[in-house]
Design an enzyme around this catalytic site. Structure first.
Site, short mmCIF file in Angstrom:
data_model
loop_
_atom_site.label_atom_id
_atom_site.label_comp_id
_atom_site.label_asym_id
_atom_site.label_seq_id
_atom_site.Cartn_x
_atom_site.Cartn_y
_atom_site.Cartn_z
N LYS A 286 9.57 2.32 -2.19
CA LYS A 286 9.48 1.08 -2.96
C LYS A 286 10.33 1.22 -4.21
CE LYS A 286 4.67 -0.15 -1.83
NZ LYS A 286 4.90 -1.40 -1.09
N ARG A 360 -1.03 -0.43 8.44
CA ARG A 360 -1.35 -0.75 9.83
C ARG A 360 -1.39 0.50 10.70
NH1 ARG A 360 3.69 -4.77 9.94
NH2 ARG A 360 2.98 -4.86 7.77
N1 BES Z 1 0.41 -1.72 0.13
C1 BES Z 1 1.45 -2.61 0.49
C2 BES Z 1 1.05 -4.09 0.36
C3 BES Z 1 0.72 -4.59 -1.02
C4 BES Z 1 1.63 -5.38 -1.72
C5 BES Z 1 -0.52 -4.35 -1.60
C6 BES Z 1 1.29 -5.87 -2.97
C7 BES Z 1 -0.84 -4.83 -2.85
C8 BES Z 1 0.07 -5.59 -3.54
C9 BES Z 1 1.84 -2.36 1.94
O1 BES Z 1 1.69 -1.07 2.40
C10 BES Z 1 3.29 -2.71 2.08
O2 BES Z 1 4.07 -2.06 1.48
N2 BES Z 1 3.59 -3.73 2.89
C11 BES Z 1 4.92 -4.15 3.12
C12 BES Z 1 5.13 -4.29 4.61
C13 BES Z 1 6.55 -4.49 5.01
C14 BES Z 1 7.36 -3.24 4.75
C15 BES Z 1 6.60 -4.85 6.47
C16 BES Z 1 5.11 -5.48 2.41
O3 BES Z 1 4.17 -6.28 2.41
O4 BES Z 1 6.16 -5.70 1.85
MN MN Z 2 3.34 0.17 1.96
#
Ligand code: BES
Ligand code: MN
Ligand code: ZN
Length: 512
Positions: A286, A360
């Site tokens: 990230k 997931r």
């Molecule tokens: N933990 C994050 C989702 C999240 C975003 C939680 C904002 C709390 C606040 C999750 O693991 C994630 O990174 N999801 C990605 C998925 C994508 C790479 C398909 C997302 O939502 O961008």
């Molecule tokens: Mn994530």
């Protein structure tokens, strides 16, 4: 946590640092709510006029502190806004009471004892006031050598300390229903606040191992069966999703099963929580700006944990099994790469196209494992997707399910307990976007509707014929702006109250 007592004393004669009264927004200015009669009398019946002169409107969350008149024992009166006055012969909504009590408790941080003289028509209303006050009085106290210890007993520490004692007035302590409602509120609030603590803990203090140890300690305390699979057991057991996510970290993953059983239970509820103690994104790292709050990525597991312990402490006539899928998602030389194929628990293979879609993966394993025990229903809770935050905002979680009636029930239960939720679909056509040439499917698909696509991914791991719901709490799990009502900054305890009520309703035989 703050202590809760029920008292029959009059608001005028009770010894406390402050008395809390309710004020509503009427058509012609502020209106003093029921429960404040004795206080209003001490003001010669002019409390509403005094409040109006001070600029109070009765609007939601507004707090006004007044010096108490000589007829009162307490030195301070705190008037808290309840929002619009209800129609004649109607009572205030429970969520209005909960939020007002929470705002009042926050405004009284640093005081020792406050008496809440809010309008409590019945036991449920009293429970809502108790819950709101106990949740509003929460503040995160870092353990060890943090602020709590350093300040010790000095004056400054008292300032930051939460309200120590909450006395509920008008609650008829000799009435069984009132007593039960207050006791229930105290248990749920204490466990919910514990979930908040876990979310707020810095990720270098809470890793999968320490989270599992916390569950074990609670299991001992409250008579729950706790089993922990460590990295060796996970590898041996074929938990490729949890291992695949956790392998990049020096803090190895865990799968915790925490089970509450009641000898006369007729139903079993399985709760599955995403417990990523820190989500860096992994190799699909990230960027800065997106990782500062990612210690909150175990909020689903914290909610599940709190709900199971609550069910046990409430002695609900239902079996509740919690599954905490714990891992830290980190990039390293041993981390899963985009392109790797994982063999999940149960044998399905997944091509990892983005290591940041890790929730997931750990949940897939846990859902498959939970399904083996053939529960009557499974509910998973996860800070799963940024897409759900874009869709529903920061205060509302999405509810998806493989059964429309169950989705409606979960959504209605959330509304009933004062949690903002909204039903979301699982459009079947999105499944195709996850097709993979090298595995059964990939952990990513198209961008559009990706919060729903994540739900469709999870559905693949739910056992045939098992009723299942998925709560995506990515928005409400962690509150970054100013506190409001009973919601503090940081961990919120999102979904705990919904899960507890779901367990209660299942125990009562209200659901399928
Ligand atoms: N933990 C994050 C989702 C999240 C975003 C939680 C904002 C709390 C606040 C999750 O693991 C994630 O990174 N999801 C990605 C998925 C994508 C790479 C398909 C997302 O939502 O961008
Ligand atoms: Mn994530
Ligand atoms: Zn995550």
């Amino acid at each position: 946590m703050s202590a809760l007592t029920l008292s029959t004393s009059s608001a005028a004669t009770l010894r406390a640092d402050a008395v809390v009264v309710g004020v509503a927004k009427g058509p012609k200015g502020p209106v003093v709510a029921a429960g404040a009669e004795a206080v209003d009398k001490a003001f010669d019946g002019k409390l509403a006029a005094v409040l109006e002169a001070l600029g109070a409107t009765g609007g939601e969350g507004e707090t006004t502190k007044l010096p108490a008149p000589s007829g009162m024992k307490a030195p301070v009166v705190l008037a808290v806004g309840l929002g619009d006055a209800p129609a004649k012969d109607e009572a205030f909504g429970h969520e209005a009471l909960r939020r007002a009590a929470g705002s009042a408790a926050r405004a009284l941080a640093g005081s020792k004892k406050a008496a809440f003289a809010l309008p409590v028509e019945d036991a449920d209303a009293a429970g809502a006031v108790a819950e709101g006050a106990l949740l509003g009085a929460y503040s995160y106290r870092p353990a060890g050598d943090g602020a709590a210890k350093k300040n010790g007993k000095d004056e400054k520490a008292a300032k930051g300390a939460p309200l120590a004692e909450i006395a509920l007035l008008g609650g008829k302590p000799r009435d069984k229903a009132f007593k039960a409602a207050a006791e229930r509120a105290a248990i749920v609030a204490e466990e919910l606040n514990r979930a908040r603590d876990l979310v707020n803990m810095p990720p270098n203090d809470l890793d999968p191992k320490t989270f599992a140890a916390t569950a074990q300690a609670a299991g001992k305390e409250f008579g729950l069966k706790v089993e922990v699979l460590d990295e060796k057991a996970l590898l041996k057991g074929g938990f490729g999703g949890i291992m695949g996510v956790g392998r990049g970290s020096d803090a190895p993953p865990r799968l915790v099963r925490i089970g509450y059983t009641h000898p006369k239970a007729e139903k079993t509820l399985a709760l599955v929580g995403k417990g990523i103690t820190y989500d860096s994104g992994g190799i699909s790292l990230k960027p800065a700006g997106h990782n500062e709050t990612m210690k909150c990525d175990m909020a689903g597991a914290a909610a599940v944990f709190a709900a199971v312990v609550s069910a046990a402490r409430l002695g609900l006539r239902v079996n509740v099994t919690g599954w905490l899928a714990l891992a830290e998602n980190m990039p390293s030389g041993s981390a899963t790469r985009p392109g790797d194929v994982l063999r999940m628990y149960g044998g399905k293979t997944v091509e990892v196209l983005n290591t940041d879609a890790e929730g997931r993966l750990v949940l897939g394993d846990a859902l498959a494992r939970a399904s083996e025990e053939n529960p009557d229903a499974i509910v998973d809770v996860a800070t799963l997707t940024g897409a759900m935050v874009l869709a529903l905002g920061n205060r509302t979680f999405g509810v998806m399910a493989n059964d429309d009636a169950f989705r409606t029930s979960v959504y209605e239960i959330a509304e009933e307990v004062g949690e903002q939720a909204w039903p979301m679909p699982l459009p079947a056509e999105l499944r195709k976007a996850m097709d993979s040439p090298v595995a059964d499917f990939a952990n990513m698909g198209e961008r559009m509707g990706s919060g729903l696509l994540a739900g469709i991914f999870l559905k693949e791991f739910v056992g045939e014929g098992i009723t299942w719901a998925h709560l995506d709490i990515a928005g409400p799990a962690y509150h970054e702006s100013a506190p409001y009502g009973y919601t503090p900054k940081g961990g919120t305890g999102s979904a705990v109250r919904t899960l507890v009520r779901l367990a209660e309703r299942t125990a009562a035989g209200d659901l399928g």
